[in-house]
Design a protein around this motif. Structure first.
Motif, PDB file in Angstrom:
ATOM      1  N   MET A   1       0.849  -1.187   0.000  1.00  0.00           N
ATOM      2  CA  MET A   1       0.000   0.000   0.000  1.00  0.00           C
ATOM      3  C   MET A   1       0.888   1.241   0.000  1.00  0.00           C
ATOM      4  O   MET A   1       1.923   1.274   0.622  1.00  0.00           O
ATOM      5  N   ASN A   2       0.411   2.265  -0.716  1.00  0.00           N
ATOM      6  CA  ASN A   2       1.123   3.538  -0.638  1.00  0.00           C
ATOM      7  C   ASN A   2       0.160   4.631  -0.198  1.00  0.00           C
ATOM      8  O   ASN A   2      -1.025   4.402  -0.046  1.00  0.00           O
ATOM      9  N   ASP A   3       0.685   5.814   0.009  1.00  0.00           N
ATOM     10  CA  ASP A   3      -0.108   6.902   0.586  1.00  0.00           C
ATOM     11  C   ASP A   3      -1.268   7.361  -0.285  1.00  0.00           C
ATOM     12  O   ASP A   3      -2.189   7.998   0.205  1.00  0.00           O
ATOM     13  N   SER A   4      -1.225   7.068  -1.578  1.00  0.00           N
ATOM     14  CA  SER A   4      -2.295   7.540  -2.464  1.00  0.00           C
ATOM     15  C   SER A   4      -3.453   6.549  -2.583  1.00  0.00           C
ATOM     16  O   SER A   4      -4.415   6.812  -3.283  1.00  0.00           O
ATOM     17  N   TRP A   5      -3.357   5.419  -1.921  1.00  0.00           N
ATOM     18  CA  TRP A   5      -4.414   4.409  -2.022  1.00  0.00           C
ATOM     19  C   TRP A   5      -5.675   4.834  -1.290  1.00  0.00           C
ATOM     20  O   TRP A   5      -5.620   5.565  -0.293  1.00  0.00           O
ATOM     21  N   VAL A   6      -6.802   4.358  -1.805  1.00  0.00           N
ATOM     22  CA  VAL A   6      -8.109   4.588  -1.191  1.00  0.00           C
ATOM     23  C   VAL A   6      -8.807   3.243  -1.012  1.00  0.00           C
ATOM     24  O   VAL A   6      -8.370   2.221  -1.528  1.00  0.00           O
ATOM     25  N   ARG A   7      -9.914   3.301  -0.301  1.00  0.00           N
ATOM     26  CA  ARG A   7     -10.760   2.121  -0.089  1.00  0.00           C
ATOM     27  C   ARG A   7     -12.084   2.390  -0.787  1.00  0.00           C
ATOM     28  O   ARG A   7     -12.708   3.418  -0.543  1.00  0.00           O
ATOM     29  N   HIS A   8     -12.492   1.489  -1.672  1.00  0.00           N
ATOM     30  CA  HIS A   8     -13.783   1.582  -2.348  1.00  0.00           C
ATOM     31  C   HIS A   8     -14.638   0.408  -1.895  1.00  0.00           C
ATOM     32  O   HIS A   8     -14.223  -0.740  -2.046  1.00  0.00           O
ATOM     33  N   LEU A  49     -15.068  -4.945  -1.708  1.00  0.00           N
ATOM     34  CA  LEU A  49     -14.259  -4.005  -0.961  1.00  0.00           C
ATOM     35  C   LEU A  49     -12.843  -4.088  -1.506  1.00  0.00           C
ATOM     36  O   LEU A  49     -12.224  -5.153  -1.462  1.00  0.00           O
ATOM     37  N   ILE A  50     -12.372  -3.005  -2.082  1.00  0.00           N
ATOM     38  CA  ILE A  50     -11.034  -2.994  -2.665  1.00  0.00           C
ATOM     39  C   ILE A  50     -10.253  -1.778  -2.196  1.00  0.00           C
ATOM     40  O   ILE A  50     -10.829  -0.738  -1.882  1.00  0.00           O
ATOM     41  N   GLU A  51      -8.949  -1.951  -2.150  1.00  0.00           N
ATOM     42  CA  GLU A  51      -8.047  -0.856  -1.860  1.00  0.00           C
ATOM     43  C   GLU A  51      -7.016  -0.778  -2.972  1.00  0.00           C
ATOM     44  O   GLU A  51      -6.506  -1.809  -3.430  1.00  0.00           O
ATOM     45  N   GLY A  52      -6.736   0.431  -3.399  1.00  0.00           N
ATOM     46  CA  GLY A  52      -5.757   0.658  -4.452  1.00  0.00           C
ATOM     47  C   GLY A  52      -5.756   2.123  -4.839  1.00  0.00           C
ATOM     48  O   GLY A  52      -6.390   2.958  -4.194  1.00  0.00           O
ATOM     49  N   ASP A  53      -5.073   2.421  -5.905  1.00  0.00           N
ATOM     50  CA  ASP A  53      -5.058   3.770  -6.460  1.00  0.00           C
ATOM     51  C   ASP A  53      -6.493   4.152  -6.838  1.00  0.00           C
ATOM     52  O   ASP A  53      -7.245   3.309  -7.329  1.00  0.00           O
ATOM     53  N   ALA A  82      -7.674   4.188   2.685  1.00  0.00           N
ATOM     54  CA  ALA A  82      -7.255   2.787   2.728  1.00  0.00           C
ATOM     55  C   ALA A  82      -6.725   2.452   4.122  1.00  0.00           C
ATOM     56  O   ALA A  82      -6.134   3.298   4.795  1.00  0.00           O
ATOM     57  N   THR A  83      -6.946   1.207   4.544  1.00  0.00           N
ATOM     58  CA  THR A  83      -6.475   0.763   5.855  1.00  0.00           C
ATOM     59  C   THR A  83      -5.201  -0.055   5.774  1.00  0.00           C
ATOM     60  O   THR A  83      -4.491  -0.196   6.766  1.00  0.00           O
ATOM     61  N   GLY A  84      -4.932  -0.646   4.613  1.00  0.00           N
ATOM     62  CA  GLY A  84      -3.751  -1.474   4.455  1.00  0.00           C
ATOM     63  C   GLY A  84      -3.884  -2.852   5.082  1.00  0.00           C
ATOM     64  O   GLY A  84      -2.899  -3.560   5.255  1.00  0.00           O
ATOM     65  N   GLU A  85      -5.099  -3.253   5.415  1.00  0.00           N
ATOM     66  CA  GLU A  85      -5.299  -4.533   6.112  1.00  0.00           C
ATOM     67  C   GLU A  85      -5.255  -5.758   5.203  1.00  0.00           C
ATOM     68  O   GLU A  85      -5.190  -6.881   5.689  1.00  0.00           O
ATOM     69  N   PHE A  86      -5.305  -5.584   3.878  1.00  0.00           N
ATOM     70  CA  PHE A  86      -5.343  -6.715   2.959  1.00  0.00           C
ATOM     71  C   PHE A  86      -4.007  -6.907   2.244  1.00  0.00           C
ATOM     72  O   PHE A  86      -3.296  -5.932   2.002  1.00  0.00           O
ATOM     73  N   VAL A  87      -3.710  -8.161   1.894  1.00  0.00           N
ATOM     74  CA  VAL A  87      -2.478  -8.442   1.161  1.00  0.00           C
ATOM     75  C   VAL A  87      -2.769  -9.057  -0.194  1.00  0.00           C
ATOM     76  O   VAL A  87      -1.874  -9.196  -1.028  1.00  0.00           O
TER      77      VAL A  87
END
Length: 93
Positions: A1-8, A49-53, A82-87
């Motif tokens: 995860m990077n700082d620009s990621w969001v959670r949708h 539920l996804i996290e990414g750019d 984004a929470t960064g909880e997923f890999v």
């Protein structure tokens, strides 16, 4: 995860269970640099539920909606940090 990621978080409503929706969503999501899950809900909807750019997340949701449009009556998306909880990206039961 990077700082620009969001959670949708997107809820797909319609005839979205029992039609291969989760497998299709997983197949599409794994083509993109996103993490999260797709899951059937007790009310008959499907939760993605996804996290990414931000743009990548929009593309994933669009691609799933386009591929499964005949089964979707409605979709609702909310975005947050984004929470960064997923890999990885998985199907949850």
């Amino acid at each position: 995860m990077n700082d620009s990621w969001v959670r949708h978080e997107t809820i797909f409503v319609g005839r979205v269970q029992g039609v291969g929706f989760r497998a299709t969503a997983q197949n599409i999501a794994r083509r993109y640099p996103v993490v999260g899950f797709v899951q059937n809900q007790p009310d008959g909807s499907v939760r993605l539920l996804i996290e990414g750019d931000p743009e990548t997340c929009r593309q994933v949701v669009y691609h799933i909606a386009d591929q499964m449009e005949e089964f979707i009556a409605e979709r609702k998306t909310e975005s947050s940090d984004a929470t960064g909880e997923f890999v990885s990206f998985d199907i949850r039961t």
